[in-house]
Write an enzyme that holds these catalytic residues in place. Structure first.
Site, short mmCIF file in Angstrom:
data_model
loop_
_atom_site.label_atom_id
_atom_site.label_comp_id
_atom_site.label_asym_id
_atom_site.label_seq_id
_atom_site.Cartn_x
_atom_site.Cartn_y
_atom_site.Cartn_z
N ASP A 106 7.44 -23.18 24.36
CA ASP A 106 6.31 -23.69 23.60
C ASP A 106 6.51 -23.40 22.11
OD1 ASP A 106 3.99 -24.97 23.39
OD2 ASP A 106 2.79 -23.54 24.54
N GLY A 109 2.24 -23.76 18.45
CA GLY A 109 1.10 -24.52 17.93
C GLY A 109 -0.22 -24.04 18.52
N PHE A 110 -0.23 -23.83 19.84
CA PHE A 110 -1.48 -23.40 20.48
C PHE A 110 -1.90 -22.02 19.98
CE2 PHE A 110 -4.26 -21.67 23.74
CZ PHE A 110 -5.12 -22.74 23.95
N ASP A 163 2.27 -28.36 16.76
CA ASP A 163 1.07 -29.19 16.64
C ASP A 163 -0.14 -28.37 16.25
OD1 ASP A 163 0.99 -27.79 19.05
OD2 ASP A 163 -0.28 -29.26 20.01
N GLY A 239 -4.45 -29.95 24.01
CA GLY A 239 -5.86 -29.86 23.64
C GLY A 239 -6.53 -28.75 24.41
N ASP A 290 1.94 -26.56 33.47
CA ASP A 290 2.13 -25.11 33.49
C ASP A 290 0.74 -24.48 33.42
OD1 ASP A 290 1.83 -25.87 30.51
OD2 ASP A 290 1.53 -23.72 30.54
N CYS A 344 1.75 -20.74 54.97
CA CYS A 344 2.62 -20.37 53.85
C CYS A 344 3.83 -19.58 54.35
CB CYS A 344 1.83 -19.53 52.84
SG CYS A 344 2.81 -19.06 51.40
N CYS A 346 5.88 -17.81 52.33
CA CYS A 346 6.34 -16.85 51.32
C CYS A 346 6.58 -15.49 51.96
CB CYS A 346 5.36 -16.78 50.15
SG CYS A 346 3.93 -15.71 50.42
N CYS A 349 3.26 -13.74 52.94
CA CYS A 349 2.57 -14.23 54.14
C CYS A 349 3.37 -13.99 55.42
CB CYS A 349 2.24 -15.71 53.98
SG CYS A 349 0.96 -15.99 52.76
N HIS A 375 2.84 -15.01 46.33
CA HIS A 375 2.10 -15.96 47.16
C HIS A 375 1.50 -17.10 46.33
CE1 HIS A 375 -0.58 -17.82 50.01
NE2 HIS A 375 -1.54 -17.66 49.11
ZN LIG Z 1 2.11 -16.95 50.98
#
Ligand SMILES: [Zn+2]
Length: 394
Positions: A106, A109-110, A163, A239, A290, A344, A346, A349, A375
């Site tokens: 990035d 700007g933000f 920006d 924005g 993101d 899930c 992962c 889990c 997770h």
């Molecule tokens: Zn999970």
């Protein structure tokens, strides 16, 4: 028909976007994007490592979640610490944080927008933003040019135009002035970038412009038309309300989507408070996004739980919990031996129960933060994977 991703091990020093497929009745699409650090397919959620680290996640955790691209740092934060000298010595952000896949950074700007809410910390003028270093008090002048120079040293695959973001509370005249300045800054950033579109390390960098214009239809359309007219590799939609206020985000997308070309990556900056938010913007033709929310939610005991179901020829994240988020602080999970999310796959889990996760959270175990973040990031990646499959099959 089975959809096979092109799997190239040898990396090319190019940035290329190819349209692989589109959904037949909405605007969702799958792109194959080639960068010097490999290929990624959209829709793709980018976990956020603002300060060169995704909170509580190793880069191995990120790879295992299916993350193909990350937001690997923010120019403002990297200028503050550790400073560009250190990043240059490391050979760029990829090597510094040990992430060898596509990365976006990035422009800062933000940050000049959010910091300038306190004029003692940051002031914005036509040249850029002047802000005080949080520790040394030294004044740092971030300009369209200095942001690009910094991003070349950071060396990400995708760099962003510098920006001026605006708050939704600002009137049309103020937003118009900031938008026009953003357009001037974009030309300055782009001109400098095009003089040498490579990073400090000789790798091709893609450059994205950012559409601003607050919540004014006329300004958003004008900004979209301006950005589209320039030679950028991708188009971002920025924005204060993007991602934060989903009704406004969807309205803005409705205004500008017809203006956007089909051959460039579209990026909504800050979308991803919940898994459903990703499904919503993708059906409006957005490719990447993101958000810090999945890892931040995780740390506060808010874990995504639900099922990705087919509804009206698109997908929906159905959950018994409000906004798809289970609150582990709730005592009802204390003796629940089910995983956080049944479907899930992962590490968390597969191995641990809601009861165990709640116990770790309540006892402030440091392990909790890693397991919970694994997770939530996995769920966001799984939603993207499901969308890619669904778009191709439809
Ligand atoms: Zn999970």
């Amino acid at each position: 028909m089975h959809f096979k991703y092109q799997n190239k091990m040898d990396k090319e020093n190019i940035f290329k976007t190819e349209l692989i497929g589109t959904h037949k009745s909405n605007k969702a699409r799958v792109l194959q994007v080639t960068t010097p650090h490999g290929i990624f397919h959209t829709p793709s959620f980018m976990p956020v490592g603002t300060r060169a680290a995704v909170n509580c996640m190793t880069t191995t955790n990120l790879e295992e979640s299916g993350a193909q691209i990350i937001l690997g740092g923010n120019t403002y934060h990297m200028l503050c610490a550790p400073g560009l000298e250190t990043i240059k010595l490391a050979g760029g952000m990829h090597k510094f944080m040990a992430w060898n896949k596509p990365m976006l950074i990035d422009s800062g700007g933000f940050q000049i927008f959010s910091l300038s809410k306190n004029s003692k910390i940051c002031k914005i003028d036509e040249t850029g933003g002047k802000f005080k270093h949080p520790n040394t008090g030294q004044v740092i002048h971030l300009t369209p040019e200095s942001s690009i120079i910094a991003q070349k040293i950071m060396g990400a695959d995708i760099v962003m135009a510098f920006d001026q973001c605006t708050a939704d509370t600002e009137d049309k005249d103020f937003v118009n002035k900031a938008m026009t300045r953003t357009h001037r800054w974009l030309k300055q950033s782009l001109n400098l970038h095009l003089q040498n579109p490579n990073s400090e390390y000789g790798l091709k960098q893609a450059f994205f412009g950012i559409i601003q214009g607050g919540f004014y239809e006329e300004l958003r359309k004008e900004s979209a038309e301006f950005i589209v007219s320039l030679n950028t590799d991708g188009i971002a939609i920025g924005g204060e309300s993007i991602g934060f206020d989903m009704d406004k985000t969807m309205q803005i997308l409705q205004w500008i989507e017809p203006i956007l070309p089909s051959n460039k990556v579209r990026y909504t900056m800050g979308v991803g408070l919940t898994p459903q938010n990703l499904l919503d913007v993708v059906q409006m033709g957005v490719d990447i996004f993101d958000c810090v929310a999945p890892t931040r939610n995780a740390r506060h005991g808010s874990l995504y739980s639900g099922e990705i179901k087919k509804v009206n020829n698109w997908l929906k994240f159905e959950s018994e919990f409000p906004n798809g988020k289970m609150n582990l602080n709730n005592a009802s999970h204390a003796n629940d031996m089910r995983p956080i999310m049944e479907t899930c796959q992962c590490y968390t889990c597969k191995n641990f129960s809601r009861a165990y996760m709640r116990y770790l959270l309540k006892s402030e175990s440091l392990l909790y933060y890693n397991l919970a973040s694994i997770h939530n990031i996995q769920v966001m990646q799984d939603v993207c994977k499901k969308m890619r499959q669904f778009i191709i099959e439809n």
